[in-house]
Design a protein around this motif. Structure first.
Motif, PDB file in Angstrom:
ATOM      1  N   PRO A 146      11.203 -67.963  -0.091  1.00  0.00           N
ATOM      2  CA  PRO A 146      12.222 -66.910  -0.218  1.00  0.00           C
ATOM      3  C   PRO A 146      11.865 -65.680   0.616  1.00  0.00           C
ATOM      4  CG  PRO A 146      11.591 -67.778  -2.378  1.00  0.00           C
ATOM      5  CD  PRO A 146      10.607 -68.333  -1.389  1.00  0.00           C
ATOM      6  N   ASN A 147      12.890 -65.060   1.189  1.00  0.00           N
ATOM      7  CA  ASN A 147      12.684 -63.827   1.949  1.00  0.00           C
ATOM      8  C   ASN A 147      12.916 -62.577   1.094  1.00  0.00           C
ATOM      9  OD1 ASN A 147      15.436 -63.813   1.649  1.00  0.00           O
ATOM     10  ND2 ASN A 147      15.899 -63.586   3.837  1.00  0.00           N
ATOM     11  N   HIS A 148      13.102 -62.819  -0.199  1.00  0.00           N
ATOM     12  CA  HIS A 148      13.355 -61.704  -1.121  1.00  0.00           C
ATOM     13  C   HIS A 148      12.660 -61.988  -2.446  1.00  0.00           C
ATOM     14  CE1 HIS A 148      15.611 -58.325  -2.878  1.00  0.00           C
ATOM     15  NE2 HIS A 148      15.717 -59.077  -3.957  1.00  0.00           N
ATOM     16  N   GLY A 149      12.081 -60.946  -3.020  1.00  0.00           N
ATOM     17  CA  GLY A 149      11.440 -61.097  -4.322  1.00  0.00           C
ATOM     18  C   GLY A 149      12.128 -60.234  -5.372  1.00  0.00           C
ATOM     19  N   HIS A 150      12.171 -60.733  -6.592  1.00  0.00           N
ATOM     20  CA  HIS A 150      12.829 -60.000  -7.691  1.00  0.00           C
ATOM     21  C   HIS A 150      12.082 -60.256  -8.995  1.00  0.00           C
ATOM     22  CE1 HIS A 150      16.157 -58.292 -10.075  1.00  0.00           C
ATOM     23  NE2 HIS A 150      15.934 -59.301 -10.910  1.00  0.00           N
ATOM     24  N   VAL A 151      11.782 -59.156  -9.686  1.00  0.00           N
ATOM     25  CA  VAL A 151      11.153 -59.231 -11.005  1.00  0.00           C
ATOM     26  C   VAL A 151      11.847 -58.228 -11.896  1.00  0.00           C
ATOM     27  CG1 VAL A 151       9.067 -58.710 -12.325  1.00  0.00           C
ATOM     28  CG2 VAL A 151       8.883 -59.978 -10.206  1.00  0.00           C
ATOM     29  N   GLU A 152      12.088 -58.580 -13.133  1.00  0.00           N
ATOM     30  CA  GLU A 152      12.616 -57.589 -14.058  1.00  0.00           C
ATOM     31  C   GLU A 152      12.040 -57.800 -15.450  1.00  0.00           C
ATOM     32  OE1 GLU A 152      16.935 -58.996 -15.704  1.00  0.00           O
ATOM     33  OE2 GLU A 152      16.889 -58.321 -13.610  1.00  0.00           O
ATOM     34  N   ARG A 153      11.873 -56.702 -16.145  1.00  0.00           N
ATOM     35  CA  ARG A 153      11.400 -56.706 -17.531  1.00  0.00           C
ATOM     36  C   ARG A 153      12.276 -55.744 -18.323  1.00  0.00           C
ATOM     37  NH1 ARG A 153       9.808 -60.676 -16.259  1.00  0.00           N
ATOM     38  NH2 ARG A 153       7.686 -61.540 -16.151  1.00  0.00           N
ATOM     39  N   GLU A 154      12.332 -55.893 -19.611  1.00  0.00           N
ATOM     40  CA  GLU A 154      13.207 -55.051 -20.412  1.00  0.00           C
ATOM     41  C   GLU A 154      12.568 -54.696 -21.740  1.00  0.00           C
ATOM     42  OE1 GLU A 154      16.252 -57.899 -22.722  1.00  0.00           O
ATOM     43  OE2 GLU A 154      16.444 -58.001 -20.530  1.00  0.00           O
ATOM     44  N   VAL A 155      13.104 -53.629 -22.335  1.00  0.00           N
ATOM     45  CA  VAL A 155      12.653 -53.181 -23.637  1.00  0.00           C
ATOM     46  C   VAL A 155      13.840 -52.535 -24.330  1.00  0.00           C
ATOM     47  CG1 VAL A 155      11.927 -50.884 -22.853  1.00  0.00           C
ATOM     48  CG2 VAL A 155      10.842 -51.906 -24.862  1.00  0.00           C
ATOM     49  N   GLU A 156      13.879 -52.616 -25.647  1.00  0.00           N
ATOM     50  CA  GLU A 156      14.969 -52.004 -26.416  1.00  0.00           C
ATOM     51  C   GLU A 156      14.430 -50.796 -27.161  1.00  0.00           C
ATOM     52  OE1 GLU A 156      18.848 -53.526 -28.928  1.00  0.00           O
ATOM     53  OE2 GLU A 156      17.034 -54.739 -28.906  1.00  0.00           O
ATOM     54  N   ASN A 160      26.830 -51.239 -31.228  1.00  0.00           N
ATOM     55  CA  ASN A 160      26.885 -50.221 -32.286  1.00  0.00           C
ATOM     56  C   ASN A 160      26.370 -48.862 -31.828  1.00  0.00           C
ATOM     57  OD1 ASN A 160      24.078 -50.466 -32.253  1.00  0.00           O
ATOM     58  ND2 ASN A 160      24.000 -51.695 -34.136  1.00  0.00           N
ATOM     59  N   GLY A 161      25.854 -48.811 -30.596  1.00  0.00           N
ATOM     60  CA  GLY A 161      25.402 -47.541 -30.034  1.00  0.00           C
ATOM     61  C   GLY A 161      24.090 -47.037 -30.577  1.00  0.00           C
ATOM     62  N   LYS A 162      23.423 -47.809 -31.425  1.00  0.00           N
ATOM     63  CA  LYS A 162      22.186 -47.335 -32.052  1.00  0.00           C
ATOM     64  C   LYS A 162      20.944 -47.608 -31.197  1.00  0.00           C
ATOM     65  CE  LYS A 162      23.883 -47.670 -36.793  1.00  0.00           C
ATOM     66  NZ  LYS A 162      23.666 -48.267 -38.140  1.00  0.00           N
ATOM     67  N   THR A 163      21.013 -48.571 -30.326  1.00  0.00           N
ATOM     68  CA  THR A 163      19.871 -48.891 -29.461  1.00  0.00           C
ATOM     69  C   THR A 163      20.362 -49.083 -28.030  1.00  0.00           C
ATOM     70  OG1 THR A 163      20.057 -51.282 -29.853  1.00  0.00           O
ATOM     71  CG2 THR A 163      18.614 -50.014 -31.333  1.00  0.00           C
ATOM     72  N   THR A 164      19.430 -49.048 -27.112  1.00  0.00           N
ATOM     73  CA  THR A 164      19.738 -49.261 -25.696  1.00  0.00           C
ATOM     74  C   THR A 164      18.678 -50.173 -25.094  1.00  0.00           C
ATOM     75  OG1 THR A 164      20.787 -47.094 -25.445  1.00  0.00           O
ATOM     76  CG2 THR A 164      19.995 -48.157 -23.439  1.00  0.00           C
ATOM     77  N   ARG A 165      19.130 -51.140 -24.325  1.00  0.00           N
ATOM     78  CA  ARG A 165      18.220 -52.046 -23.633  1.00  0.00           C
ATOM     79  C   ARG A 165      17.965 -51.493 -22.233  1.00  0.00           C
ATOM     80  NH1 ARG A 165      19.460 -56.924 -21.068  1.00  0.00           N
ATOM     81  NH2 ARG A 165      21.576 -56.672 -21.872  1.00  0.00           N
ATOM     82  N   ILE A 166      16.698 -51.189 -21.935  1.00  0.00           N
ATOM     83  CA  ILE A 166      16.314 -50.710 -20.608  1.00  0.00           C
ATOM     84  C   ILE A 166      15.862 -51.915 -19.788  1.00  0.00           C
ATOM     85  CG2 ILE A 166      14.800 -49.179 -19.307  1.00  0.00           C
ATOM     86  CD1 ILE A 166      14.395 -47.557 -21.861  1.00  0.00           C
ATOM     87  N   VAL A 167      16.560 -52.197 -18.724  1.00  0.00           N
ATOM     88  CA  VAL A 167      16.204 -53.307 -17.825  1.00  0.00           C
ATOM     89  C   VAL A 167      15.631 -52.694 -16.549  1.00  0.00           C
ATOM     90  CG1 VAL A 167      16.997 -55.329 -16.564  1.00  0.00           C
ATOM     91  CG2 VAL A 167      18.051 -54.728 -18.769  1.00  0.00           C
ATOM     92  N   TRP A 168      14.378 -53.007 -16.273  1.00  0.00           N
ATOM     93  CA  TRP A 168      13.663 -52.425 -15.124  1.00  0.00           C
ATOM     94  C   TRP A 168      13.402 -53.541 -14.110  1.00  0.00           C
ATOM     95  CZ3 TRP A 168      11.055 -47.347 -15.810  1.00  0.00           C
ATOM     96  CH2 TRP A 168      10.444 -46.889 -14.637  1.00  0.00           C
TER      97      TRP A 168
END
Length: 382
Positions: free
Chosen positions: A26-36, A130-138
């Motif tokens: 691949p000529n492109h790399g991608h990594v992502e992690r998340e937390v709530e 429900n607006g009480k939490t948010t998932r951060i995707v980095w």
């Protein structure tokens, strides 16, 4: 000779295989992690829309605690930049915000010693239904182009680059957990430059009820006004309530009244109100066990000028501050103070609730039906 030719052919075949395999990588790399997280959405966005919080979430800081950093550009939004230099584990690099969508996404350009080019962080915020939490995707993205060494290095993107992203998103979650969990989205908060003025100050405390705090405030105002009259001083601004300690049972605070002059006379002697500076001489005198009681013209342990009846004088805080206004019941003032603290945290302002860094409140308007408009101020470092 035959063996030499066989060796050369073998090396050629290996070289061709390396090129062919590299070309297929691949000529492109991608990594992502998340937390709530459960922090308000605006707090999360503001915390990643500035790089003044970089020392808290930086993966590089974890590897090199002595990392040196310099900020460029605006405090928030597109153009905000941090440059770093550290030991050999992190080298030199930078992060720059290149796009920003309020409460939705922040994209950063990354320069570091990882393989590749066009490296970016993309931080996407996904609120729950429900607006009480948010998932951060980095996410971390990188281009390898036709550089075969970079393409082979991309096989290890789930090594150090992956760990870097995981560290960043985990650090942001921990950082957010340390902020006051209040939503300031609908509160107008501004940075201003405050000019110090001469004030007379009286310390007091009262149980944490509106009536008793009001009674203690009026009593203190009356005592300060009596001193003002005696010394020929005139009120020159709204009364300030300076928070010393918002305790579980009692509220400890200073009542502070601006006056129209930095000097006053008594019995032919002129006294000058100065900014509180505790000199070594004054500190030595205060530490003496048999020190005489403080009299008019002396300075106390805070560097305030002693007048009488518990009233002291100083030049009030001068410098940067965050301010907000509110019309309604004074019962909302503790919430406003928390909102200012949360705003300063997410935007990377430094503040101290000691000495000159304490909050103060002012009543700047009272309507005919008795509704009051308050201004709340928190001194901060720029």
């Amino acid at each position: 000779m035959t063996r030499v030719l066989e060796l050369l052919v073998s090396l050629l075949i290996v070289a061709v295989l390396i090129v062919v395999v590299g070309a297929l990588l691949p000529n492109h790399g991608h990594v992502e992690r998340e937390v709530e997280v459960s922090s308000p959405l605006r707090q999360i966005f503001d915390s990643v829309n500035t790089l003044r919080r970089f020392p808290e979430w930086s993966p590089e800081r974890r590897l090199d605690p002595q990392l040196r950093m310099e900020y460029e550009g605006p405090r928030t939004g597109v153009g905000a930049t941090v440059n770093w230099s550290g030991d050999e584990s992190v080298g030199k690099g930078s992060v720059k915000i290149i796009s920003s969508e309020e409460d939705s996404q922040v994209k950063m350009e990354v320069v570091n010693n990882f393989a590749g080019e066009n490296k970016t962080y993309t931080i996407t915020l996904n609120p729950s239904e429900n607006g009480k939490t948010t998932r951060i995707v980095w996410a971390y993205d990188v281009d390898y182009g036709w550089d075969l060494a970079w393409r082979y290095a991309g096989l290890y993107i789930h090594g150090k680059p992956d760990a870097t992203v995981q560290t960043a998103v985990a650090n942001v979650a921990n950082m957010l957990a340390s902020f006051p969990n209040v939503d300031y989205k609908d509160q107008d908060i501004q940075e201003v430059e405050v000019v110090g003025v001469p004030v007379l100050v009286l310390s007091t405390k009262a149980p944490r009820t509106l009536d008793e705090v009001e009674d203690a405030t009026y009593t203190s105002i009356a005592r300060i006004e009596a001193v003002m009259t005696k010394y020929g001083l005139t009120q020159a601004g709204p009364v300030r309530t300076v928070t010393t300690n918002w305790g579980d049972d009692n509220y400890v605070f200073d009542v502070s009244i601006p006056v129209d002059s930095t000097t006053f006379m008594l019995d032919g002697t002129e006294y000058t109100i100065n900014a509180p500076v505790l000199s070594d001489t004054v500190e030595d005198i205060l530490e003496e066990e048999d020190a005489a009681p403080l009299m008019l013209g002396d300075y106390d342990e805070d560097g305030y000028l002693i007048i009488e009846d518990g009233v002291r004088a100083k030049i009030s805080y001068s410098g940067h501050a965050l301010v907000t206004e509110y019309s309604g019941s004074p019962a909302a003032l503790p919430l406003l103070r928390l909102q200012l603290k949360a705003f300063s945290e997410t935007h990377g302002y430094l503040y101290s609730e000691m000495g000159g860094g304490r909050f103060w409140d002012e009543v700047i308007e009272t309507t005919e039906d008795g509704e009051q408009t308050f201004k709340v101020t928190l001194p901060v470092e720029p």
